[in-house]
Write a protein that holds these residues in place. Structure first.
Motif, PDB file in Angstrom:
ATOM      1  N   LEU A 159       0.809  -1.222   0.000  1.00 55.83           N
ATOM      2  CA  LEU A 159       0.000   0.000   0.000  1.00 55.83           C
ATOM      3  C   LEU A 159       0.849   1.282   0.000  1.00 55.83           C
ATOM      4  N   PRO A 160       1.870   1.386   0.868  1.00 54.95           N
ATOM      5  CA  PRO A 160       2.698   2.585   0.801  1.00 54.95           C
ATOM      6  C   PRO A 160       3.346   2.766  -0.561  1.00 54.95           C
ATOM      7  N   LEU A 161       3.764   1.644  -1.185  1.00 56.70           N
ATOM      8  CA  LEU A 161       4.369   1.723  -2.519  1.00 56.70           C
ATOM      9  C   LEU A 161       3.383   2.297  -3.532  1.00 56.70           C
ATOM     10  N   LEU A 162       2.147   1.752  -3.516  1.00 56.97           N
ATOM     11  CA  LEU A 162       1.124   2.210  -4.452  1.00 56.97           C
ATOM     12  C   LEU A 162       0.799   3.676  -4.199  1.00 56.97           C
ATOM     13  N   GLN A 163       0.703   3.989  -2.922  1.00 58.60           N
ATOM     14  CA  GLN A 163       0.378   5.354  -2.535  1.00 58.60           C
ATOM     15  C   GLN A 163       1.391   6.329  -3.113  1.00 58.60           C
ATOM     16  N   ALA A 164       2.668   5.946  -2.995  1.00 55.34           N
ATOM     17  CA  ALA A 164       3.713   6.840  -3.483  1.00 55.34           C
ATOM     18  C   ALA A 164       3.724   6.905  -5.007  1.00 55.34           C
ATOM     19  N   SER A 165       3.560   5.734  -5.661  1.00 59.61           N
ATOM     20  CA  SER A 165       3.771   5.733  -7.098  1.00 59.61           C
ATOM     21  C   SER A 165       2.567   6.256  -7.873  1.00 59.61           C
ATOM     22  N   PHE A 166       1.337   6.121  -7.335  1.00 61.81           N
ATOM     23  CA  PHE A 166       0.178   6.643  -8.061  1.00 61.81           C
ATOM     24  C   PHE A 166      -0.395   7.898  -7.413  1.00 61.81           C
ATOM     25  N   ASP A 167       0.271   8.379  -6.372  1.00 64.46           N
ATOM     26  CA  ASP A 167      -0.168   9.584  -5.684  1.00 64.46           C
ATOM     27  C   ASP A 167      -1.604   9.428  -5.180  1.00 64.46           C
ATOM     28  N   LEU A 168      -1.836   8.346  -4.433  1.00 64.39           N
ATOM     29  CA  LEU A 168      -3.178   8.084  -3.931  1.00 64.39           C
ATOM     30  C   LEU A 168      -3.291   8.513  -2.476  1.00 64.39           C
TER      31      LEU A 168
ATOM     32  N   GLY B 159      -3.779   4.268  -0.902  1.00 63.88           N
ATOM     33  CA  GLY B 159      -3.305   3.071  -1.582  1.00 63.88           C
ATOM     34  C   GLY B 159      -4.320   1.955  -1.595  1.00 63.88           C
ATOM     35  N   HIS B 160      -5.298   2.006  -0.672  1.00 68.54           N
ATOM     36  CA  HIS B 160      -6.358   0.996  -0.680  1.00 68.54           C
ATOM     37  C   HIS B 160      -7.062   1.021  -2.023  1.00 68.54           C
ATOM     38  N   SER B 161      -7.040  -0.111  -2.747  1.00 69.23           N
ATOM     39  CA  SER B 161      -7.652  -0.100  -4.078  1.00 69.23           C
ATOM     40  C   SER B 161      -7.824  -1.514  -4.600  1.00 69.23           C
ATOM     41  N   LEU B 162      -8.572  -1.621  -5.679  1.00 71.13           N
ATOM     42  CA  LEU B 162      -8.716  -2.923  -6.334  1.00 71.13           C
ATOM     43  C   LEU B 162      -7.389  -3.380  -6.912  1.00 71.13           C
ATOM     44  N   LEU B 163      -6.577  -2.412  -7.360  1.00 74.27           N
ATOM     45  CA  LEU B 163      -5.268  -2.783  -7.897  1.00 74.27           C
ATOM     46  C   LEU B 163      -4.445  -3.476  -6.823  1.00 74.27           C
ATOM     47  N   ALA B 164      -4.470  -2.928  -5.608  1.00 66.20           N
ATOM     48  CA  ALA B 164      -3.727  -3.546  -4.510  1.00 66.20           C
ATOM     49  C   ALA B 164      -4.235  -4.964  -4.264  1.00 66.20           C
ATOM     50  N   ALA B 165      -5.589  -5.110  -4.263  1.00 64.99           N
ATOM     51  CA  ALA B 165      -6.159  -6.445  -4.057  1.00 64.99           C
ATOM     52  C   ALA B 165      -5.710  -7.391  -5.151  1.00 64.99           C
TER      53      ALA B 165
ATOM     54  N   LEU C 114      -7.923  -6.581   3.851  1.00 64.99           N
ATOM     55  CA  LEU C 114      -7.022  -5.594   4.448  1.00 64.99           C
ATOM     56  C   LEU C 114      -6.589  -4.514   3.457  1.00 64.99           C
ATOM     57  N   VAL C 115      -6.600  -4.838   2.158  1.00 72.07           N
ATOM     58  CA  VAL C 115      -6.036  -3.859   1.221  1.00 72.07           C
ATOM     59  C   VAL C 115      -7.066  -3.214   0.297  1.00 72.07           C
ATOM     60  N   VAL C 116      -8.296  -3.728   0.290  1.00 69.83           N
ATOM     61  CA  VAL C 116      -9.206  -3.259  -0.758  1.00 69.83           C
ATOM     62  C   VAL C 116      -9.905  -1.954  -0.373  1.00 69.83           C
ATOM     63  N   GLY C 117      -9.948  -1.641   0.915  1.00 67.26           N
ATOM     64  CA  GLY C 117     -10.512  -0.361   1.300  1.00 67.26           C
ATOM     65  C   GLY C 117     -11.945  -0.407   1.758  1.00 67.26           C
ATOM     66  N   SER C 118     -12.664  -1.461   1.404  1.00 64.32           N
ATOM     67  CA  SER C 118     -14.028  -1.676   1.871  1.00 64.32           C
ATOM     68  C   SER C 118     -14.924  -0.456   1.709  1.00 64.32           C
ATOM     69  N   LEU C 119     -14.898   0.115   0.528  1.00 68.14           N
ATOM     70  CA  LEU C 119     -15.792   1.229   0.244  1.00 68.14           C
ATOM     71  C   LEU C 119     -16.802   0.726  -0.775  1.00 68.14           C
ATOM     72  N   ASP C 120     -18.073   0.645  -0.343  1.00 64.29           N
ATOM     73  CA  ASP C 120     -19.041  -0.036  -1.176  1.00 64.29           C
ATOM     74  C   ASP C 120     -19.674   0.896  -2.190  1.00 64.29           C
ATOM     75  N   ARG C 121     -18.978   1.167  -3.250  1.00 63.02           N
ATOM     76  CA  ARG C 121     -19.627   1.934  -4.316  1.00 63.02           C
ATOM     77  C   ARG C 121     -19.004   1.544  -5.647  1.00 63.02           C
ATOM     78  N   MET C 122     -19.711   1.886  -6.708  1.00 66.01           N
ATOM     79  CA  MET C 122     -19.237   1.532  -8.040  1.00 66.01           C
ATOM     80  C   MET C 122     -17.948   2.283  -8.346  1.00 66.01           C
ATOM     81  N   PRO C 123     -16.982   1.606  -8.998  1.00 68.63           N
ATOM     82  CA  PRO C 123     -15.795   2.331  -9.457  1.00 68.63           C
ATOM     83  C   PRO C 123     -16.221   3.402 -10.457  1.00 68.63           C
ATOM     84  N   GLU C 124     -15.638   4.569 -10.352  1.00 62.84           N
ATOM     85  CA  GLU C 124     -15.982   5.688 -11.234  1.00 62.84           C
ATOM     86  C   GLU C 124     -14.754   6.155 -11.984  1.00 62.84           C
TER      87      GLU C 124
END
Lengths: 284, 281, 264
Positions: free
Chosen positions: B121-130, B133-139, B213-223
């Motif tokens: 997650l920290p890696l993703l956060q840094a490289s995609f400026d999120l 980092g919690h995301s489907l990509l991480a999952a 643990l990594v997906v973020g558990s936010l229940d909404r459609m990807p936009e």
């Protein structure tokens, strides 16, 4: 012509090696990272919990290790006779159609995600049968999860016995029981043991199904009966990961993870070692 | 001795009963939900249990994306690794790789969750400026790491099982290394490799802890729908997150059971697909 | 068999037949160790340019291994093998293997149609441009055409083992090899298939050398023009078939013919 061919050969091989590099590098990195984070955290203080407060850390890890092992043992003790029984039934009494059905069903059972067994257990054992969140519910659920693995392994073990051996035992007048005890058991036990060890490793590493059926965050050190909840290593790691933030908590979580991996590998590597010896024995 | 036969019959019928009980109780537990919400919830896009909105689509899309990302990375990587280790390098290096893969396959999923949470997650956060980092990509990435050993090991076995006479026949016809690989080895190993891929797919589908643990558990459609960098939800992570709070007997509880039923059905159809294809071949 | 062996024929043969004919394949002090065990030791010979050369000897003599050295399936040998005056180490491996075909003991057909099996060894362009006459010719040479004429599209696994073996032959022949090596090609077959293959190979042997490993002395005598007798990784005797069976020069050869074993 030769030049192009050489280039092409080099290109395909090079590309394959390039694509496979992550598979060779990433696992090593992950493993080293876990050990690097986890090993320093493993000391007497974290294991026993002396002088630590908060986050359920004050009790140390012995209770959790005990809980994990209890669940694992219970699941295997419940599943082993059932698996053995089904495998023997398959070989002794099932006709072709039944055999095919059993085989298909086992594969289907294996394809149901573990968390679904957790839901089933939550509904049936915890609520309908009023077992509550308890060691017993967790044991039964884990037993159901490892059952297909154990049965398929036992079938594999019995299948490896040559038909000639079974037939000659039969022609000597051995009955079913004698056949099992005196011919099959001596031949099949190494593979059976391997399967059992793999079942143990599997039961130790499953987390999701027992998260809400058998375990609690803290407050239980040694369960006094099978109707009480436990704390386990795997769920404890999860709770710590949830709390996050605090550097001490993070390092304890890595320590617990290292411990869990060590336990799982103890069983699965012994299984692999046994299998290799068995194969070697069989070839020579 | 007299007890053997009835005993075995008893055990078998008990297991059969248990097997039947799983779908039966899943259906029973989720029945109130289906009755109140209807089958159309499968395409609903809103999931707010406290307002009685139970749209399943975000989690279904989330699961699909996570699995697709994982397969997209793990299939080429795993198969290439199997080819390199069985066909190119020395056998001692091959067995070392095999050992490593077996160790990786044995690591519990919760530990992969830790790696995802505190390394990826920290890696993703840094490289995609999120934000986190919690995301489907991480999952997807963490799932790829988890199913990689499975695909690699199955492909290695499949390639090893191609008989040496077939290999020799191909070589005696003067086939080049690539021709032998693409025209003899891979076509013959493919059914088993495909079996491994389907198995890995089932594993990725049912994986809960690491994803949770990594997906973020936010229940909404990807936009928009292709966006895999947002926090999202999968079927398994939703169950893991919410089952603790859902009261037994409530519609929410029943809805989560329905998610479980859905997972079981998808898992079963993957397995049935693999099974029928293998039987046909 | 004994009466055959004891039959005395007085046929006058040209001396040194082997050297009169132009040689294509020369083996020079070939040695091979596998896992620390010597399989071949200092084997030297020159093969004649045409005819069937039967390679005989007790099992474990290194016959099959020798074949696999000649087309570089085994590479870790010492010594030298030259093919048309050039060491095979300096040749392109894939090209060499197409020039020297190898037929194994058990047929290994690929899981595709009969036609695709025949053209399996060709390159992609060649496969696309292949004329039906070529396929016909290869199958005809392998004495299989009549049986598969109308079923070229069927999976090759549907053929009987004998037919599969001939399919393997056709598959090698379509590459227009300069030499064929056969590793006990008929040992897994029924007598009828064996006869068919023997006949078509004797036809083929008129135009190219065929190196034929056989454990069957009768067969070797029936089909071959030359004999190489190997034992324990060494070449014991090499001569034309008639003189080998009638006047074996070495005591080991005589022993082998009488008891099918030898102590070298």
């Amino acid at each position: 012509m030769m030049f192009w061919k050489a280039l092409r050969q080099y290109r395909v091989k090079g590309l394959l090696i390039l694509i496979s590099l992550p598979a060779l590098v990433l696992p090593t990195i992950s493993l080293v990272y876990i050990l690097w984070q986890g090993l320093p955290a493993l000391n007497w203080q974290t294991l026993s919990g002396e002088g630590v407060t908060g986050f359920g850390l004050e009790h140390g890890m012995f209770g959790q290790i005990w809980g994990s092992l209890l669940l694992m043992l219970g699941a295997n003790v419940l599943a082993a006779p059932a698996a053995l029984g089904l495998a023997l039934f398959f070989n002794l009494y099932a006709n072709d159609n039944t055999q095919r059905t059993i085989f298909t069903l086992l594969h289907l059972l294996q394809s149901i995600p573990p968390i679904v067994y957790g839901l089933f257990g939550l509904f049936v054992f915890v609520h309908l049968l009023h077992l509550g969140i308890s060691l017993l519910a967790g044991m039964i659920i884990l037993a159901m999860i490892i059952l297909p693995l154990l049965v398929l392994n036992a079938l594999h073990a019995l299948k490896a016995i040559s038909v000639e051996q079974t037939e000659s035992a039969r022609s000597l007048g051995l009955n079913d029981m004698q056949l099992i005890c005196r011919v099959w058991a001596p031949l099949a036990w190494p593979t059976m043991l391997t399967g059992q060890l793999l079942g143990m490793a599997r039961a130790l590493s499953e987390t999701a199904p027992i998260l809400f059926t058998a375990t609690v965050f803290s407050g239980v050190l040694w369960p006094s009966s099978i109707f009480e909840p436990v704390t386990t290593l795997q769920t404890h790691i999860f709770y710590l990961a949830q709390e996050g933030g605090n550097a001490h908590v993070v390092s304890i979580a890595w320590g617990a993870a290292t411990l869990l991996i060590a336990l799982v590998l103890l069983f699965s590597l012994t299984a692999l070692f046994l299998r290799r010896i068995d194969q070697h024995h069989r070839i020579s | 001795m007299i007890l053997l036969k009835p005993g075995l019959y008893l055990i078998t019928s008990f297991i059969a009963l248990l097997v039947l009980a799983v779908p039966f109780f899943l259906v029973q537990a989720s029945a109130p939900f289906w009755a109140s919400a209807g089958i159309m919830v499968l395409t609903g896009t809103e999931w707010f249990p406290y307002e009685m909105l139970f749209g399943m689509l975000p989690a279904i899309i989330g699961s699909t994306w996570a699995i697709l990302i994982a397969l997209f990375i793990a299939i080429p990587c795993g198969v290439a690794t199997a080819i390199v280790t069985t066909e190119l390098v020395s056998s001692s290096l091959a067995s070392a790789t095999r050992m490593g893969m077996e160790v990786l396959a044995a690591i519990p999923s919760i530990v992969y969750g830790l790696i995802g949470l505190w390394l990826l997650l920290p890696l993703l956060q840094a490289s995609f400026d999120l934000l986190s980092g919690h995301s489907l990509l991480a999952a997807g990435l963490i799932l790829a790491l988890m199913i990689l050993p499975l695909i690699t090991l199955m492909s290695m076995d499949a390639l090893k099982l191609v008989s040496s006479t077939q290999r020799e026949a191909g070589m005696s016809l003067g086939l080049s290394w690539e021709a032998l690989l693409f025209r003899v080895l891979l076509p013959q190993a493919w059914p088993a490799i495909r079996g491994g891929i389907l198995l890995a797919m089932g594993r990725a589908l049912g994986e809960t802890m690491a994803v949770m643990l990594v997906v973020g558990s936010l229940d909404r459609m990807p936009e928009p729908i292709m966006n895999v960098l947002q926090p999202a939800q999968t079927l398994t992570s939703r169950i893991g997150r919410e089952i603790g709070e859902a009261a037994f007997g409530s519609i929410h509880f029943s809805a989560l059971m329905a998610c479980g039923l859905l997972l079981a059905l998808i898992g079963l159809s993957i397995s049935l697909f693999a099974h029928t294809r293998v039987v046909k071949a | 068999m004994p009466q055959q062996l004891n039959r005395i024929e007085t046929v006058v043969k040209p001396v040194n037949t082997m050297e009169v004919e132009a040689s294509r394949l020369c083996i020079d002090h070939l040695s091979l160790q596998l896992e620390g065990r010597a399989i071949l030791s200092k084997l030297s010979t020159t093969l004649p340019a045409t005819g069937i050369i039967a390679l005989i000897g007790p099992s474990g003599a290194g016959k099959s291994t020798l074949l696999r050295c000649l087309n570089r399936l085994y590479e870790q040998w010492q010594g030298d093998i030259t093919w048309a005056g050039q060491s095979i180490r300096n040749r392109d491996t894939d090209l060499l293997r197409r020039q020297i075909g190898l037929i194994g003991q058990k047929p290994a057909v690929f899981p595709c149609s009969i036609r695709d099996n025949v053209i399996f060894g060709l390159s992609r362009q060649q496969r696309r441009a292949i004329a039906d006459e070529e396929i016909y010719k290869a199958l005809q040479q392998a004495a299989l055409w009549q049986e598969v004429e109308h079923r070229l599209g069927e999976p090759a696994e549907h053929l009987s083992v004998g037919q599969q073996q001939r399919l393997c032959l056709a598959r090698a022949l379509i590459l227009k090899p300069d030499m064929l090596m056969l590793d006990e090609p008929t040992s897994a077959l029924d007598p009828r298939s064996r006869d068919i293959i023997e006949r078509s190979m004797m036809e083929l042997g008129r135009s190219m050398p065929l190196l034929w490993v056989s454990h069957d002395l009768d067969q070797a005598r029936r089909i071959s023009n030359h004999i190489l007798f190997m034992c324990d990784g060494k070449l014991i005797e090499q001569s034309d078939t008639e003189s080998f069976f009638n006047q074996p020069k070495r005591i080991e050869s005589r022993e082998f013919m009488r008891w099918s074993v030898c102590d070298c």
